[in-house]
Scaffold this active site. Structure first.
Site, PDB file in Angstrom:
ATOM      1  N   CYS A 132     -12.220  26.913  10.403  1.00 53.83           N
ATOM      2  CA  CYS A 132     -11.501  28.155  10.103  1.00 53.83           C
ATOM      3  C   CYS A 132     -12.169  28.822   8.907  1.00 53.83           C
ATOM      4  CB  CYS A 132     -10.008  27.900   9.889  1.00 53.83           C
ATOM      5  SG  CYS A 132      -9.612  26.842   8.478  1.00 53.83           S
ATOM      6  N   ASN A 168     -10.468  26.361   5.364  1.00 50.38           N
ATOM      7  CA  ASN A 168     -10.364  24.905   5.581  1.00 50.38           C
ATOM      8  C   ASN A 168      -9.232  24.282   4.765  1.00 50.38           C
ATOM      9  OD1 ASN A 168     -12.398  21.916   5.102  1.00 50.38           O
ATOM     10  ND2 ASN A 168     -11.138  22.419   6.855  1.00 50.38           N
ATOM     11  N   CYS A 190      -5.766  25.545   5.810  1.00 51.36           N
ATOM     12  CA  CYS A 190      -4.571  25.798   6.636  1.00 51.36           C
ATOM     13  C   CYS A 190      -4.801  25.376   8.089  1.00 51.36           C
ATOM     14  CB  CYS A 190      -4.154  27.259   6.570  1.00 51.36           C
ATOM     15  SG  CYS A 190      -3.725  27.820   4.901  1.00 51.36           S
ATOM     16  N   ARG A 191      -5.512  26.188   8.856  1.00 53.75           N
ATOM     17  CA  ARG A 191      -5.579  25.948  10.300  1.00 53.75           C
ATOM     18  C   ARG A 191      -6.446  24.767  10.705  1.00 53.75           C
ATOM     19  NH1 ARG A 191      -7.428  31.903  11.507  1.00 53.75           N
ATOM     20  NH2 ARG A 191      -8.380  31.423   9.483  1.00 53.75           N
ATOM     21  N   SER A 192      -7.699  24.710  10.220  1.00 53.98           N
ATOM     22  CA  SER A 192      -8.584  23.649  10.728  1.00 53.98           C
ATOM     23  C   SER A 192      -8.194  22.245  10.265  1.00 53.98           C
ATOM     24  CB  SER A 192     -10.062  23.963  10.464  1.00 53.98           C
ATOM     25  OG  SER A 192     -10.345  24.038   9.095  1.00 53.98           O
ATOM     26  N   ASP A 213      -4.109  33.514  11.198  1.00 53.04           N
ATOM     27  CA  ASP A 213      -4.261  33.007   9.830  1.00 53.04           C
ATOM     28  C   ASP A 213      -2.910  33.056   9.115  1.00 53.04           C
ATOM     29  OD1 ASP A 213      -4.898  32.498   7.214  1.00 53.04           O
ATOM     30  OD2 ASP A 213      -6.585  33.897   7.138  1.00 53.04           O
TER      31      ASP A 213
HETATM   32  P1  4NP Z   1      -7.422  28.978   6.783  1.00 53.53           P
HETATM   33  O1  4NP Z   1      -6.548  30.004   5.887  1.00 53.53           O
HETATM   34  O2  4NP Z   1      -8.700  29.722   7.142  1.00 53.53           O
HETATM   35  O3  4NP Z   1      -6.567  28.720   7.975  1.00 53.53           O
HETATM   36  O4  4NP Z   1      -7.672  27.757   5.914  1.00 53.53           O
HETATM   37  C1  4NP Z   1      -7.051  30.615   4.743  1.00 53.53           C
HETATM   38  C2  4NP Z   1      -7.133  29.902   3.583  1.00 53.53           C
HETATM   39  C3  4NP Z   1      -7.606  30.510   2.422  1.00 53.53           C
HETATM   40  C4  4NP Z   1      -7.990  31.843   2.469  1.00 53.53           C
HETATM   41  C5  4NP Z   1      -7.922  32.551   3.660  1.00 53.53           C
HETATM   42  C6  4NP Z   1      -7.448  31.934   4.802  1.00 53.53           C
HETATM   43  N1  4NP Z   1      -8.441  32.479   1.279  1.00 53.53           N
HETATM   44  O5  4NP Z   1      -8.720  33.694   1.327  1.00 53.53           O
HETATM   45  O6  4NP Z   1      -8.564  31.821   0.240  1.00 53.53           O
END
Ligand code: 4NP
Length: 162
Positions: free
Chosen positions: A10, A13, A15-17, A127
């Site tokens: 993702c 790294n 939240c989703r992955s 997201d």
């Molecule tokens: P992820 O979510 O891609 O599912 O881990 C996010 C985590 C952090 C950020 C964006 C999306 N960020 O902008 O820091």
């Protein structure tokens, strides 16, 4: 026997992955096939390297009975060689993976996670980072059902039954 390697990708790294990785690990353990896999997750971004998943991800995993433990790392060009399956959570992640040098040599193994979702084939895993707890539960439910079908695909394609 050769292990099948799977990488979930993702943006951050956190939240989703890592949730995808945790659900995959939990299911292959329940199915008694964990010894047949190498599993990891990473982010295309570098914002959170070394961190554990977001506290909301951890809370959601715990609420759904799924153990989670992952140190954030960034996607690396070598991942294209190392892994057999590279699953992107959304179209932006997919396009960033495909920008890596020599990605076109590995295009067949790089796909959207929800190619395996019968209830939304090819859709994105949204997201949840800037939203509330309900977004994390929605991500969990999407990944939980999609992962079941992805694992069925792997079992069929690699003759894995135990
Ligand atoms: P992820 O979510 O891609 O599912 O881990 C996010 C985590 C952090 C950020 C964006 C999306 N960020 O902008 O820091």
């Amino acid at each position: 026997m050769e292990k099948v390697s799977v990488l979930f990708v993702c943006l951050g790294n956190i939240c989703r992955s890592p949730m995808a990785e945790a659900i995959f690990n939990h299911k292959i353990q329940q199915f008694g096939i964990a010894h047949r896999f190498v599993v990891d997750s990473c982010g295309t971004g570098n914002y959170h390297i070394g961190q554990q998943p977001d506290p909301r991800t951890v809370k959601n995993a715990r609420r759904n009975g799924v153990p989670i433990d992952h140190a954030c790392r960034q996607l690396h060009v070598n991942d294209l060689e190392t892994f057999d399956y590279i699953l992107a959570m959304d179209a932006s992640n997919l396009s960033n993976i495909l920008k890596l040098p020599n990605a076109s040599d590995h295009a067949g193994k790089i796909m959207l996670m929800r190619e395996f979702d019968p209830d939304g084939k090819g859709h994105e895993v949204p997201d949840p980072y800037f939203g509330g707890d309900d977004g994390f539960q929605q991500v969990f439910e999407i990944l939980d059902r999609t992962m079941f079908h992805f694992i069925e695909h792997l079992k069929r394609n690699h003759a894995i039954d135990s």
